[in-house]
Design a protein around this motif. Sequence first.
Motif, PDB file in Angstrom:
ATOM      1  N   VAL A   1      69.390  46.208  38.291  1.00 17.96           N
ATOM      2  CA  VAL A   1      68.399  45.466  38.329  1.00 17.96           C
ATOM      3  C   VAL A   1      67.744  45.748  37.085  1.00 17.96           C
ATOM      4  CG1 VAL A   1      66.091  45.174  39.158  1.00 17.96           C
ATOM      5  CG2 VAL A   1      68.022  45.249  40.826  1.00 17.96           C
ATOM      6  N   GLN A   2      67.098  44.711  36.317  1.00 17.13           N
ATOM      7  CA  GLN A   2      66.544  44.618  34.966  1.00 17.13           C
ATOM      8  C   GLN A   2      65.543  43.499  34.829  1.00 17.13           C
ATOM      9  OE1 GLN A   2      68.975  44.846  31.444  1.00 17.13           O
ATOM     10  NE2 GLN A   2      67.395  45.897  30.257  1.00 17.13           N
ATOM     11  N   LEU A   3      64.377  44.041  34.501  1.00 17.46           N
ATOM     12  CA  LEU A   3      62.984  43.003  34.198  1.00 17.46           C
ATOM     13  C   LEU A   3      62.835  43.268  32.696  1.00 17.46           C
ATOM     14  CD1 LEU A   3      61.125  43.155  37.561  1.00 17.46           C
ATOM     15  CD2 LEU A   3      62.475  41.258  36.854  1.00 17.46           C
ATOM     16  N   GLN A   4      62.950  42.291  31.827  1.00 16.04           N
ATOM     17  CA  GLN A   4      62.699  42.440  30.546  1.00 16.04           C
ATOM     18  C   GLN A   4      61.690  41.593  30.162  1.00 16.04           C
ATOM     19  OE1 GLN A   4      64.524  44.695  28.366  1.00 16.04           O
ATOM     20  NE2 GLN A   4      62.763  44.229  27.009  1.00 16.04           N
ATOM     21  N   ALA A   5      60.316  42.261  29.845  1.00 18.34           N
ATOM     22  CA  ALA A   5      59.373  41.436  29.399  1.00 18.34           C
ATOM     23  C   ALA A   5      59.193  41.481  27.956  1.00 18.34           C
ATOM     24  CB  ALA A   5      58.061  42.043  29.936  1.00 18.34           C
ATOM     25  N   TYR A  93      53.044  44.009  32.505  1.00 21.35           N
ATOM     26  CA  TYR A  93      54.097  44.290  33.404  1.00 21.35           C
ATOM     27  C   TYR A  93      54.579  43.027  34.346  1.00 21.35           C
ATOM     28  CZ  TYR A  93      52.926  49.071  32.215  1.00 21.35           C
ATOM     29  OH  TYR A  93      52.687  50.261  31.405  1.00 21.35           O
ATOM     30  N   CYS A  94      56.012  42.688  34.518  1.00 19.03           N
ATOM     31  CA  CYS A  94      56.377  41.743  35.460  1.00 19.03           C
ATOM     32  C   CYS A  94      56.824  42.728  36.240  1.00 19.03           C
ATOM     33  CB  CYS A  94      57.530  40.756  34.777  1.00 19.03           C
ATOM     34  SG  CYS A  94      58.702  41.596  34.192  1.00 19.03           S
ATOM     35  N   ALA A  95      57.053  42.030  37.751  1.00 21.51           N
ATOM     36  CA  ALA A  95      57.255  42.581  38.890  1.00 21.51           C
ATOM     37  C   ALA A  95      57.981  41.718  39.868  1.00 21.51           C
ATOM     38  CB  ALA A  95      56.350  43.419  39.690  1.00 21.51           C
ATOM     39  N   ALA A  96      58.827  42.144  40.656  1.00 19.94           N
ATOM     40  CA  ALA A  96      59.593  41.343  41.627  1.00 19.94           C
ATOM     41  C   ALA A  96      59.431  41.977  42.962  1.00 19.94           C
ATOM     42  CB  ALA A  96      60.930  41.141  41.327  1.00 19.94           C
ATOM     43  N   SER A  97      59.249  40.935  44.136  1.00 18.35           N
ATOM     44  CA  SER A  97      59.269  41.289  45.421  1.00 18.35           C
ATOM     45  C   SER A  97      60.144  40.183  46.358  1.00 18.35           C
ATOM     46  CB  SER A  97      57.858  41.461  45.929  1.00 18.35           C
ATOM     47  OG  SER A  97      57.690  41.534  47.281  1.00 18.35           O
ATOM     48  N   SER A  98      60.863  41.162  47.311  1.00 17.95           N
ATOM     49  CA  SER A  98      61.438  40.189  48.152  1.00 17.95           C
ATOM     50  C   SER A  98      60.748  40.008  49.407  1.00 17.95           C
ATOM     51  CB  SER A  98      63.000  40.977  48.542  1.00 17.95           C
ATOM     52  OG  SER A  98      62.561  42.419  49.359  1.00 17.95           O
ATOM     53  N   GLU A 109      58.988  45.586  44.436  1.00 17.44           N
ATOM     54  CA  GLU A 109      60.365  46.527  44.411  1.00 17.44           C
ATOM     55  C   GLU A 109      60.662  46.748  42.835  1.00 17.44           C
ATOM     56  OE1 GLU A 109      60.658  43.694  47.136  1.00 17.44           O
ATOM     57  OE2 GLU A 109      62.686  44.469  47.377  1.00 17.44           O
ATOM     58  N   TYR A 110      60.760  45.990  42.146  1.00 16.97           N
ATOM     59  CA  TYR A 110      61.272  46.200  40.810  1.00 16.97           C
ATOM     60  C   TYR A 110      60.182  45.869  39.753  1.00 16.97           C
ATOM     61  CZ  TYR A 110      65.534  45.482  43.530  1.00 16.97           C
ATOM     62  OH  TYR A 110      66.568  45.464  44.469  1.00 16.97           O
ATOM     63  N   TRP A 111      60.178  46.408  38.680  1.00 12.85           N
ATOM     64  CA  TRP A 111      59.287  46.458  37.670  1.00 12.85           C
ATOM     65  C   TRP A 111      59.654  46.582  36.175  1.00 12.85           C
ATOM     66  CZ3 TRP A 111      53.847  46.407  38.326  1.00 12.85           C
ATOM     67  CH2 TRP A 111      53.405  46.360  39.791  1.00 12.85           C
ATOM     68  N   GLY A 112      59.215  45.508  35.360  1.00  8.36           N
ATOM     69  CA  GLY A 112      59.745  45.788  33.935  1.00  8.36           C
ATOM     70  C   GLY A 112      59.153  46.857  33.223  1.00  8.36           C
ATOM     71  N   GLN A 113      59.318  46.760  31.806  1.00  8.05           N
ATOM     72  CA  GLN A 113      58.961  47.967  30.908  1.00  8.05           C
ATOM     73  C   GLN A 113      57.371  47.673  30.515  1.00  8.05           C
ATOM     74  OE1 GLN A 113      60.682  45.529  29.664  1.00  8.05           O
ATOM     75  NE2 GLN A 113      59.938  45.334  27.768  1.00  8.05           N
ATOM     76  N   GLY A 114      57.028  46.580  30.445  1.00 10.10           N
ATOM     77  CA  GLY A 114      55.848  46.238  29.962  1.00 10.10           C
ATOM     78  C   GLY A 114      55.735  45.790  28.322  1.00 10.10           C
ATOM     79  N   THR A 115      55.007  44.732  28.312  1.00 10.56           N
ATOM     80  CA  THR A 115      54.732  44.362  26.708  1.00 10.56           C
ATOM     81  C   THR A 115      53.167  44.337  26.390  1.00 10.56           C
ATOM     82  OG1 THR A 115      55.340  42.482  25.313  1.00 10.56           O
ATOM     83  CG2 THR A 115      54.678  41.988  27.589  1.00 10.56           C
TER      84      THR A 115
END
Length: 121
Positions: A1-5, A93-98, A109-115
């Motif tokens: 899983v990856q979140l790229q901000a 930060y972006c984040a994702a939730s089911s 549950e999932y978080w990006g690295q921040g910008t």
Amino acid sequence: VQLQASGGGLVQAGGSLRLSCAASGFTFSHYAMAWFRQAPGKGREFVASISWDRSTAYADSVKGRFTIARDNAKNTVYLQMDSLKPEDTSVYYCAASSRSWSRLESVYEYWGQGTQVTVSS
């Protein structure tokens, strides 16, 4: 899983920026997405969220100035930030939730690295 901000930067007060968060490794269209931010010396705070069916919620401090949107074909969530103020300076930060498009950090549950977003006066 990856979140790229991406999309952060330095802007003058009153200006605009658009943040993007590209997701991979999970079924994006089934997840609620959110943006949080953290200023130096402060805790992380909710900014905006969008559900799988595009319902949205905003923090009072950004309502009317920021817009969250999603493109399920591109697995990407956006945060359009207009009329920026110095107090908007933070790491975003972006984040994702089911489970929910809540304002609570704990449901994501999932978080990006921040910008970094810096607004000069």
